[in-house]
Scaffold this motif. Structure first.
Motif, PDB file in Angstrom:
ATOM      1  N   TYR A  90       0.854  -1.191   0.000  1.00 42.04           N
ATOM      2  CA  TYR A  90       0.000   0.000   0.000  1.00 42.04           C
ATOM      3  C   TYR A  90       0.890   1.242   0.000  1.00 42.04           C
ATOM      4  O   TYR A  90       2.054   1.190   0.413  1.00 42.04           O
ATOM      5  CB  TYR A  90      -0.979   0.002   1.185  1.00 42.04           C
ATOM      6  N   LYS A  91       0.324   2.325  -0.494  1.00 41.02           N
ATOM      7  CA  LYS A  91       1.090   3.578  -0.604  1.00 41.02           C
ATOM      8  C   LYS A  91       0.808   4.472   0.591  1.00 41.02           C
ATOM      9  O   LYS A  91      -0.330   4.613   1.019  1.00 41.02           O
ATOM     10  CB  LYS A  91       0.674   4.333  -1.874  1.00 41.02           C
ATOM     11  N   THR A  92       1.873   5.072   1.144  1.00 44.69           N
ATOM     12  CA  THR A  92       1.689   6.183   2.082  1.00 44.69           C
ATOM     13  C   THR A  92       2.057   7.434   1.286  1.00 44.69           C
ATOM     14  O   THR A  92       2.368   7.334   0.092  1.00 44.69           O
ATOM     15  CB  THR A  92       2.616   6.059   3.311  1.00 44.69           C
ATOM     16  N   THR A  93       2.062   8.594   1.908  1.00 47.95           N
ATOM     17  CA  THR A  93       2.388   9.810   1.136  1.00 47.95           C
ATOM     18  C   THR A  93       3.802   9.744   0.558  1.00 47.95           C
ATOM     19  O   THR A  93       4.052  10.219  -0.536  1.00 47.95           O
ATOM     20  CB  THR A  93       2.250  11.080   2.013  1.00 47.95           C
ATOM     21  N   ASP A  94       4.730   9.090   1.302  1.00 50.05           N
ATOM     22  CA  ASP A  94       6.136   9.089   0.839  1.00 50.05           C
ATOM     23  C   ASP A  94       6.603   7.756   0.267  1.00 50.05           C
ATOM     24  O   ASP A  94       7.554   7.710  -0.488  1.00 50.05           O
ATOM     25  CB  ASP A  94       7.092   9.454   1.999  1.00 50.05           C
ATOM     26  N   HIS A  95       5.968   6.667   0.694  1.00 51.17           N
ATOM     27  CA  HIS A  95       6.554   5.355   0.382  1.00 51.17           C
ATOM     28  C   HIS A  95       5.534   4.375  -0.175  1.00 51.17           C
ATOM     29  O   HIS A  95       4.339   4.524   0.040  1.00 51.17           O
ATOM     30  CB  HIS A  95       7.138   4.711   1.658  1.00 51.17           C
TER      31      HIS A  95
ATOM     32  N   VAL B 108       4.756   0.707   0.705  1.00 49.35           N
ATOM     33  CA  VAL B 108       5.044  -0.212   1.815  1.00 49.35           C
ATOM     34  C   VAL B 108       4.654  -1.629   1.405  1.00 49.35           C
ATOM     35  O   VAL B 108       3.543  -1.856   0.926  1.00 49.35           O
ATOM     36  CB  VAL B 108       4.245   0.195   3.079  1.00 49.35           C
TER      37      VAL B 108
ATOM     38  N   THR C 116      -3.734  -6.022   7.238  1.00 52.63           N
ATOM     39  CA  THR C 116      -3.734  -5.834   5.777  1.00 52.63           C
ATOM     40  C   THR C 116      -4.155  -7.123   5.090  1.00 52.63           C
ATOM     41  O   THR C 116      -4.939  -7.117   4.136  1.00 52.63           O
ATOM     42  CB  THR C 116      -2.333  -5.384   5.286  1.00 52.63           C
TER      43      THR C 116
END
Length: 256
Positions: A21-26, A28, A56
């Motif tokens: 899944y995407k966070t604002t920076d990475h 993951v 998840t």
């Protein structure tokens, strides 16, 4: 020649599943190539430290996110979206509609999903509210209930749908220790009555052993399968067998 007994077909197969899944920076990677099978009537535990991808994985089984690698199959059919054959019970207590009574909350899940209508929905709602010991509170509103009672309503609502699998994401984590123990016992009693299949996420080794028949150990981030173990029989809870299994799981999870 004796034919060998047929092994039961897995109800759920998780096959080489990698989840990201995407966070604002990475980007993951939550789990990496996870494999396991859940059989009918299993109380199957996903156990591991925070951040190992347990929740998840449960979301992906629920059909709320797609694997980037591998696949999840329920009764041989690939899971691609949420469906009433998999019901989620979350950690938060406020999963109920505050303007509906306990009975209306449970019946609403049935009518909204098309699982049952009218009198049948009401009867089924009443049956499962009774099963979780809340018949006296069927006409109460959520704000009149304790946290443990609200969680029981959520379980009744999930069970009333008669799904293939009940997915439980740390459902008792926010409860105090005594209520948590009581809820674990109630869940086991409910399972004795109905033999439903449950996948239960926890990071408590003690809870995993008390609640589960089988326990999947996941490594820290990204979650990979470390081992799959059988739990102990209910009459061995509180005996040296429990302490021995707890120590073994602890070593496997945290051994460097």
């Amino acid at each position: 020649m004796h034919s060998r007994p047929e092994l039961p077909q897995p109800l759920l197969a998780v096959d080489g599943v990698t989840l990201q899944y995407k966070t604002t920076d990475h980007l993951v990677t939550a789990t990496y190539r996870v494999d396991f099978e859940v059989l009918p009537s299993d109380r199957y535990i996903l156990l591991g430290p925070s951040g190992c991808g347990k929740s998840t994985l449960l979301k992906a089984i629920g059909g709320y996110m797609a694997p980037v690698e591998g696949e999840i199959r329920l009764k041989g059919k690939k899971v691609t979206e949420p469906g009433p054959d998999r019901m989620m019970v979350f950690q938060e207590f406020d999963q109920l509609l505050p303007w509906k009574t306990v009975k209306q909350n449970v019946a609403f899940a049935l009518t909204a999903s098309g699982r049952a209508n009218g009198a049948e929905a009401t009867d089924r709602a009443h049956h499962y509210i009774e099963k979780v010991g809340l018949a006296k509170f069927a006409d109460s509103f959520p704000h009149m209930l304790s946290g443990g009672m609200k969680q029981r309503v959520s379980i009744a609502r999930g069970m009333a749908m008669e799904p293939d699998i009940l997915l439980m994401d740390e459902p008792f984590a926010a409860l105090d220790a005594l209520t948590r123990r009581k809820m674990q016992d109630e869940l086991l009693q409910l399972w004795d009555d109905t033999r439903f299949t449950v996948i239960f996420v926890t990071h408590s080794i003690e809870e995993a052993i008390r609640v589960g028949t089988r326990i999947l150990l996941l490594s820290p981030h990204p979650g990979q399968v470390k081992a799959e173990l059988n739990s102990i029989a209910p009459d061995e809870i509180g005996t040296p067998s429990q302490a021995k299994l707890e120590a073994r799981i602890n070593d496997m999870l945290f051994a460097k």
